[in-house]
Scaffold this active site. Structure first.
Site, PDB file in Angstrom:
ATOM      1  N   CYS A 121     -38.259 108.077  45.558  1.00  0.00           N
ATOM      2  CA  CYS A 121     -39.508 108.701  45.128  1.00  0.00           C
ATOM      3  C   CYS A 121     -39.943 108.121  43.781  1.00  0.00           C
ATOM      4  O   CYS A 121     -41.120 107.786  43.583  1.00  0.00           O
ATOM      5  CB  CYS A 121     -39.317 110.211  45.027  1.00  0.00           C
ATOM      6  N   CYS A 122     -38.995 107.977  42.854  1.00  0.00           N
ATOM      7  CA  CYS A 122     -39.293 107.364  41.554  1.00  0.00           C
ATOM      8  C   CYS A 122     -39.792 105.926  41.744  1.00  0.00           C
ATOM      9  O   CYS A 122     -40.675 105.469  41.019  1.00  0.00           O
ATOM     10  CB  CYS A 122     -38.052 107.361  40.668  1.00  0.00           C
ATOM     11  N   CYS A 203     -41.927 114.306  35.861  1.00  0.00           N
ATOM     12  CA  CYS A 203     -42.742 114.902  36.915  1.00  0.00           C
ATOM     13  C   CYS A 203     -42.428 116.391  37.027  1.00  0.00           C
ATOM     14  O   CYS A 203     -41.302 116.827  36.768  1.00  0.00           O
ATOM     15  CB  CYS A 203     -42.473 114.212  38.246  1.00  0.00           C
ATOM     16  N   CYS A 206     -39.349 117.713  38.942  1.00  0.00           N
ATOM     17  CA  CYS A 206     -38.060 117.209  38.453  1.00  0.00           C
ATOM     18  C   CYS A 206     -37.792 117.542  36.997  1.00  0.00           C
ATOM     19  O   CYS A 206     -36.914 116.954  36.370  1.00  0.00           O
ATOM     20  CB  CYS A 206     -37.990 115.694  38.664  1.00  0.00           C
ATOM     21  N   CYS A 231     -34.588 107.315  35.985  1.00  0.00           N
ATOM     22  CA  CYS A 231     -35.474 107.074  37.122  1.00  0.00           C
ATOM     23  C   CYS A 231     -35.516 105.598  37.497  1.00  0.00           C
ATOM     24  O   CYS A 231     -36.013 105.245  38.555  1.00  0.00           O
ATOM     25  CB  CYS A 231     -36.885 107.561  36.806  1.00  0.00           C
TER      26      CYS A 231
END
Length: 242
Positions: A121-122, A203, A206, A231
């Site tokens: 996702c990162c 984010c 997170c 990340c």
């Protein structure tokens, strides 16, 4: 109590740290005219660097990553930079199709399922946009500090990333107290989440507030092991898992 009231405690050598940071920024601008950018997370450290750049009119671009899942308080910092310093921040967003594909395949909560999915996702939301931010640059500036975590305990003032670009870390030896003393001294605009016990802000899914006594980055990916809490923005690709 505001973050300024809570944390603004300068080191004995605060003035020399400020001078060193400014010298490093000037060196970056002189060595790489028009080819250096501050990767601005819109957190406290990067707002200190933004103030140094704006206050001394250094020719260093400002860029940030809008991942699509940032807190409203984080995005609210952008117009404040424009109003205060007259600088337009370059905003880099993920490729929408890539985000849709990732979420469609793994779901909205993929980051909680495994470290691999969280880092994927990162990759979509941060690393790819960062690669575009740095594509035409030979150097970049970050707000990394040695005090932030064990993983960052040996951050140098100058380094190279995995693409050979020079990476400047002017605040490497600053304490959290130094950061907030500078913000207080110069009335630097900052993310309102810092007043809600968010020292490190990423984010929204997170990041959480931390409690008294918790490590600085405890609120980042809090469900993961401490050693995994990066990340990839500040990890050389050779060190990342396949």
């Amino acid at each position: 109590m505001s973050a300024i009231e809570l944390h603004a405690r300068p080191s004995a050598d605060f003035e020399s740290k400020v001078a060193r940071a400014l010298d490093l920024l000037r060196d970056a601008a002189e060595r790489f005219p028009g080819r250096v950018v501050l990767a601005n997370s819109l957190g406290a450290e990067d707002m200190v660097l933004t103030d140094l750049i704006g206050r001394h009119q250094l020719p260093i671009a400002l860029g940030t990553l809008d991942t699509g899942v940032l807190h409203a308080e984080t995005l609210a910092v952008l117009p404040r930079i424009r109003e205060r310093y007259g600088i337009e921040v370059e905003v880099y967003r993920p490729v929408q199709e890539a985000v849709i594909e990732f979420v469609g395949r793994h779901g909205e909560r993929a980051m909680y399922e495994s470290v691999q999915l969280r880092k994927s996702c990162c990759g979509v939301r941060k690393l790819e946009p960062l690669s575009r931010m740095l594509a035409q640059r030979d150097a970049w500036v970050t707000g990394m500090r040695r005090e932030q975590s064990d993983n960052r305990g040996s951050v140098p003032f100058e380094d190279q990333d995995d693409k050979g670009r020079v990476k400047f870390n002017p605040l490497a030896d600053w304490s959290w107290g130094d950061v907030w003393h500078y913000i207080k001294l110069h009335d630097v605009p900052y993310n309102a989440l810092h007043d809600q016990f968010f020292p490190s802000i990423g984010c929204a899914p997170c990041t959480r507030a931390i409690s008294l006594g918790e490590p600085f980055r405890a609120g980042r990916w809090w469900w993961e092991d401490e050693s995994a809490k990066e990340c990839g923005l500040h990890v050389k690709q050779s060190a990342l898992p396949a």
